[in-house]
Design an enzyme around this catalytic site. Structure first.
Site, PDB file in Angstrom:
ATOM      1  CE  LYS A  93     -44.116   4.683 -42.374  1.00 12.84           C
ATOM      2  NZ  LYS A  93     -42.880   4.969 -41.215  1.00 12.84           N
ATOM      3  CE  LYS A 101     -40.967   2.754 -42.586  1.00 11.46           C
ATOM      4  NZ  LYS A 101     -39.868   2.952 -41.218  1.00 11.46           N
TER       5      LYS A 101
HETATM    6  C1  PBG Z   1     -38.471   5.252 -40.779  1.00 10.89           C
HETATM    7  C2  PBG Z   1     -39.655   5.975 -40.683  1.00 10.89           C
HETATM    8  C3  PBG Z   1     -40.422   6.500 -41.575  1.00 10.89           C
HETATM    9  C4  PBG Z   1     -41.440   7.316 -41.451  1.00 10.89           C
HETATM   10  C5  PBG Z   1     -41.722   6.606 -40.055  1.00 10.89           C
HETATM   11  N1  PBG Z   1     -40.714   5.978 -39.656  1.00 10.89           N
HETATM   12  C6  PBG Z   1     -40.566   6.196 -42.702  1.00 10.89           C
HETATM   13  C7  PBG Z   1     -38.508   6.684 -43.803  1.00 10.89           C
HETATM   14  O1  PBG Z   1     -37.914   7.514 -43.294  1.00 10.89           O
HETATM   15  O2  PBG Z   1     -38.389   5.150 -44.476  1.00 10.89           O
HETATM   16  C8  PBG Z   1     -42.807   7.496 -42.221  1.00 10.89           C
HETATM   17  C9  PBG Z   1     -43.967   8.382 -41.900  1.00 10.89           C
HETATM   18  C10 PBG Z   1     -44.377   8.991 -42.607  1.00 10.89           C
HETATM   19  O3  PBG Z   1     -43.799   9.284 -43.924  1.00 10.89           O
HETATM   20  O4  PBG Z   1     -45.354   9.776 -42.999  1.00 10.89           O
HETATM   21  N2  PBG Z   1     -37.894   4.965 -38.990  1.00 10.89           N
END
Ligand code: PBG
Length: 319
Positions: free
Chosen positions: A244, A191
């Site tokens: 991601k 991520k």
């Molecule tokens: C963090 C989380 C994020 C997303 C899902 N879970 C990102 C973040 O704020 O760092 C992003 C998903 C998206 O942008 O669609 N727990």
């Protein structure tokens, strides 16, 4: 000179379909949902047109309409937040209640839950904050507790997204010790610290209140590190690993697919969604063409599962 006629196989759509190598299918789609407390709530998220905040009743209604849907990813929006995200592991928390209601009506739907702290903490970080630092190990117990509460409510997979080192292991252990060895882990393994999460943070009201997430999410200049993260999560017990965002990271998806023998999920994130929405400017045909191209590319790169806010539309296009 003889011309090599590559166009021969592109002459008409029957031929093109016949030799096509990548096909997006309904089973590839994981649809994210944002659930909040209350009744009869359906509020469009400004930064993500076509995506809604839903109370459980409307969430169930939406799932009923999504013909062919196999799996969903649940995010909860709690009524209150605190320093340690204590609303995240309540038996009667917003996500836990949603899981129970969904499982009651849709026994076969695969329910995945996001396991993180950022949506539940006042500071908006994914871990525990001490002296303005995001400390690692103190968060592990909490994340494990959250995951366990989701499993108890009936989640099929828990999806840790905090990027804390050791989170998969901590979760696998608590599940196994409590006879939840059949509950799976879909790890947000690679991520990246990405600006494409902007619209989502508005949806979850989870902007970090100070600093950024670069001390735990990955640096987009690196790729080998993503493979290390994935390997580590597999060793700790992840059943499925995730890359991601997706579109700016197709190389990572491709390399992960070549290297590892576990299912690979890719998250086509909020900013990637909103970008297409903007470009299409309300033209549904353009939107379909853009989204189909992007999602097919993610599949072509090697993703077995794609988390996409276009999920419901994709199911309709494929039907
Ligand atoms: C963090 C989380 C994020 C997303 C899902 N879970 C990102 C973040 O704020 O760092 C992003 C998903 C998206 O942008 O669609 N727990």
């Amino acid at each position: 000179m003889q011309v090599t006629r590559l166009r021969r196989l592109r002459q008409n759509s029957d031929l093109r379909d016949w030799i096509s190598q990548t096909r997006l299918g309904p089973k590839d789609i994981v649809l994210p949902y944002f659930v909040l407390e209350g009744k009869r709530v359906k509020k469009e998220i400004k930064s993500m047109p076509g995506v809604y905040h839903l109370s459980v009743d409307n969430l169930l209604k939406d799932i009923r309409e999504a013909k062919g849907l196999r799996s969903i990813l649940l995010f909860g929006i709690p009524r209150t937040k605190d320093e340690t995200g204590s609303q995240a592991y309540r038996d009667d928390g917003v996500v836990q209640n949603a899981i129970k209601a969904i499982k009651r009506e849709f026994g076969k739907l695969i329910v995945i839950t996001d396991v993180c702290l950022c949506g539940y903490t006042t500071h908006g970080h994914c871990g525990i904050v001490k002296d303005k630092k995001i400390v690692n190990d103190e968060a592990l117990n909490l994340l494990a507790k959250i995951a366990f509460s989701h499993a108890q409510a009936g989640a099929d997979f828990v999806a840790p997204s905090a990027m804390m080192d050791g989170q998969v292991k901590a979760i696998r252990e608590i599940l196994d010790e409590n006879r939840f060895s059949d509950t799976g882990i879909l790890a947000y393994s690679a991520k990246y610290a990405s600006s494409f999460y902007g619209p989502f943070r508005e949806a979850l009201d989870s902007h970090p209140q100070f600093g950024d997430r670069k001390s735990y999410q990955m640096d987009y200049r690196n790729s080998g590190e993503a493979l290390r993260e994935i390997k580590q999560d597999i060793n700790e017990g992840a059943d499925i690993v995730m890359v991601k965002p997706a579109l700016a990271y197709l190389d990572i998806i491709y390399r992960a697919k070549q290297k590892f023998n576990v299912p690979i999920a890719a998250y086509n994130v909020s900013g990637e969604y909103s970008m297409i929405k903007k470009l299409a400017g309300g033209d549904k045909t353009k939107e379909k063409e853009l989204a189909s191209e992007v999602l097919t590319s993610i599949k072509r790169a090697g993703a077995d599962l794609i988390i996409s806010y276009f999920g419901k539309e994709v199911l309709r296009w494929l039907a």
